[in-house]
Motif scaffolding. Structure first.
Motif, short mmCIF file in Angstrom:
data_model
loop_
_atom_site.label_atom_id
_atom_site.label_comp_id
_atom_site.label_asym_id
_atom_site.label_seq_id
_atom_site.Cartn_x
_atom_site.Cartn_y
_atom_site.Cartn_z
N SER A 51 18.04 9.22 14.27
CA SER A 51 17.32 8.06 13.75
C SER A 51 18.13 7.13 12.85
O SER A 51 17.60 6.13 12.38
CB SER A 51 16.09 8.54 12.96
OG SER A 51 15.27 9.37 13.75
N THR A 52 19.41 7.44 12.57
CA THR A 52 20.20 6.61 11.67
C THR A 52 21.62 6.45 12.22
O THR A 52 21.97 7.00 13.27
CB THR A 52 20.29 7.22 10.26
OG1 THR A 52 21.21 8.33 10.27
CG2 THR A 52 18.93 7.69 9.77
N ASP A 53 22.45 5.72 11.47
CA ASP A 53 23.86 5.53 11.84
C ASP A 53 24.78 6.51 11.13
O ASP A 53 25.98 6.27 11.02
CB ASP A 53 24.29 4.09 11.50
CG ASP A 53 23.61 3.06 12.39
OD1 ASP A 53 23.32 3.40 13.55
OD2 ASP A 53 23.36 1.94 11.91
N TRP A 54 24.23 7.61 10.64
CA TRP A 54 25.04 8.62 9.95
C TRP A 54 26.18 9.11 10.84
O TRP A 54 26.01 9.32 12.04
CB TRP A 54 24.16 9.80 9.56
CG TRP A 54 24.90 10.95 8.96
CD1 TRP A 54 25.53 10.99 7.76
CD2 TRP A 54 25.07 12.25 9.54
NE1 TRP A 54 26.09 12.23 7.55
CE2 TRP A 54 25.82 13.02 8.62
CE3 TRP A 54 24.65 12.83 10.74
CZ2 TRP A 54 26.16 14.35 8.86
CZ3 TRP A 54 25.00 14.15 11.00
CH2 TRP A 54 25.74 14.90 10.07
N ASP A 55 27.35 9.31 10.22
CA ASP A 55 28.54 9.76 10.94
C ASP A 55 29.02 11.08 10.33
O ASP A 55 29.48 11.10 9.19
CB ASP A 55 29.63 8.70 10.83
CG ASP A 55 30.87 9.04 11.65
OD1 ASP A 55 30.94 10.15 12.20
OD2 ASP A 55 31.78 8.18 11.71
N PRO A 56 28.94 12.20 11.06
CA PRO A 56 29.41 13.47 10.50
C PRO A 56 30.90 13.46 10.17
O PRO A 56 31.34 14.20 9.29
CB PRO A 56 29.09 14.48 11.60
CG PRO A 56 28.95 13.67 12.85
CD PRO A 56 28.39 12.35 12.42
N ALA A 57 31.69 12.61 10.84
CA ALA A 57 33.12 12.54 10.56
C ALA A 57 33.42 11.87 9.23
O ALA A 57 34.55 11.91 8.75
CB ALA A 57 33.85 11.81 11.69
N ARG A 58 32.41 11.26 8.62
CA ARG A 58 32.57 10.66 7.28
C ARG A 58 31.80 11.48 6.25
O ARG A 58 31.44 10.98 5.19
CB ARG A 58 32.06 9.21 7.30
CG ARG A 58 32.95 8.26 8.08
CD ARG A 58 32.23 6.96 8.40
NE ARG A 58 31.58 6.37 7.23
CZ ARG A 58 30.58 5.49 7.30
NH1 ARG A 58 30.09 5.14 8.48
NH2 ARG A 58 30.05 4.99 6.20
N THR A 59 31.59 12.75 6.55
CA THR A 59 30.78 13.61 5.70
C THR A 59 31.57 14.86 5.32
O THR A 59 32.26 15.44 6.16
CB THR A 59 29.49 14.03 6.43
OG1 THR A 59 28.79 12.85 6.86
CG2 THR A 59 28.59 14.85 5.53
N VAL A 60 31.47 15.25 4.05
CA VAL A 60 32.09 16.50 3.59
C VAL A 60 31.01 17.36 2.95
O VAL A 60 30.00 16.85 2.46
CB VAL A 60 33.24 16.24 2.60
CG1 VAL A 60 34.36 15.45 3.27
CG2 VAL A 60 32.75 15.52 1.35
N ALA A 61 31.24 18.67 2.94
CA ALA A 61 30.20 19.59 2.47
C ALA A 61 30.80 20.75 1.70
O ALA A 61 31.97 21.11 1.87
CB ALA A 61 29.41 20.11 3.67
N PHE A 62 29.96 21.35 0.86
CA PHE A 62 30.35 22.55 0.14
C PHE A 62 30.36 23.75 1.09
O PHE A 62 29.92 23.67 2.24
CB PHE A 62 29.39 22.78 -1.03
CG PHE A 62 29.67 21.92 -2.23
CD1 PHE A 62 30.46 22.38 -3.27
CD2 PHE A 62 29.14 20.63 -2.31
CE1 PHE A 62 30.73 21.59 -4.38
CE2 PHE A 62 29.39 19.83 -3.42
CZ PHE A 62 30.19 20.30 -4.46
#
Length: 209
Positions: free
Chosen positions: A151-162
């Motif tokens: 539903s959004t333009d979220w990009d996992p390649a621009r995301t970091v996580a603990f």
């Protein structure tokens, strides 16, 4: 360096040179229809672990993923589960990022069970940050990630996580390529990355492991 195929938990050796791969965004969201994970699929994965308290090396490694040489990342949106460890990790990252002069455009939490996860997904993407930071339990994040991709333009390649999201079952649970490109930090100060259905781990700099 190890990589683990989902849903298997036992690691196998990665292919030579794989740590040099680059991450790219996907061309579109998952197939149309509800992004929620069916109950029978959730049952097949059993109980997923609760997040453990983050460590100082983990936080430093996470910040390092966002601040390589010539990085232009200034604004972030921080998302987290509602458990104490995830809240504390989000607090610590926000403080560290602001201390470096960065901006936190939004801070969004979500429950482990929800009707659609649409509201937190929209709040995380509304301000169009340079990157996203996630501190979360695997189950709720898998549901949220499916909604984000749908539903959004979220990009996992621009995301970091603990480190709590370094779970070998997570890519399969979230769905094909939903998390491709997601990166994160380990409790020891190393890093990890999702590439299709694999979770690949890298030791801390200078480590001989």
């Amino acid at each position: 360096m190890r990589r683990v195929p989902a849903p298997e938990v036992r690691p196998v050796e990665s292919q030579p040179g794989e740590h040099h791969h680059t991450m790219s965004s996907l061309t579109g969201p998952p197939a149309s229809g509800s992004p929620l994970i069916p109950a029978e699929e959730l049952a097949a994965y059993g109980d997923l672990p609760c997040p453990a308290p983050h460590t100082a090396p983990e936080l430093n490694a996470l910040v390092g993923l966002l601040t390589p040489a010539k990085s232009r990342i200034e604004t972030v949106a921080v998302g987290h589960s509602r458990d104490p460890a995830s809240r504390a990790a989000a607090d610590a990252f926000a403080a560290a990022w602001k201390a470096r002069g960065g901006k936190v455009l939004a801070r969004v939490d979500w429950p482990e069970s929800a009707a659609s996860w649409l509201r937190p997904a929209r709040r995380l993407t509304a301000e169009e940050p340079d990157a996203w930071v996630m501190a979360a339990a695997p189950l709720g994040f898998a549901q949220l990630a499916r909604r984000l991709r749908h539903s959004t333009d979220w990009d996992p390649a621009r995301t970091v996580a603990f480190a709590a999201l370094r779970d070998s079952r997570l890519p399969a649970l979230a769905g094909p390529d939903t998390l491709h490109g997601l990166r994160g930090a380990t409790a020891e100060g190393g890093t990890w990355a999702v590439r299709h259905r694999w979770v690949t781990s890298y030791p801390p700099p200078g480590s001989t492991a």
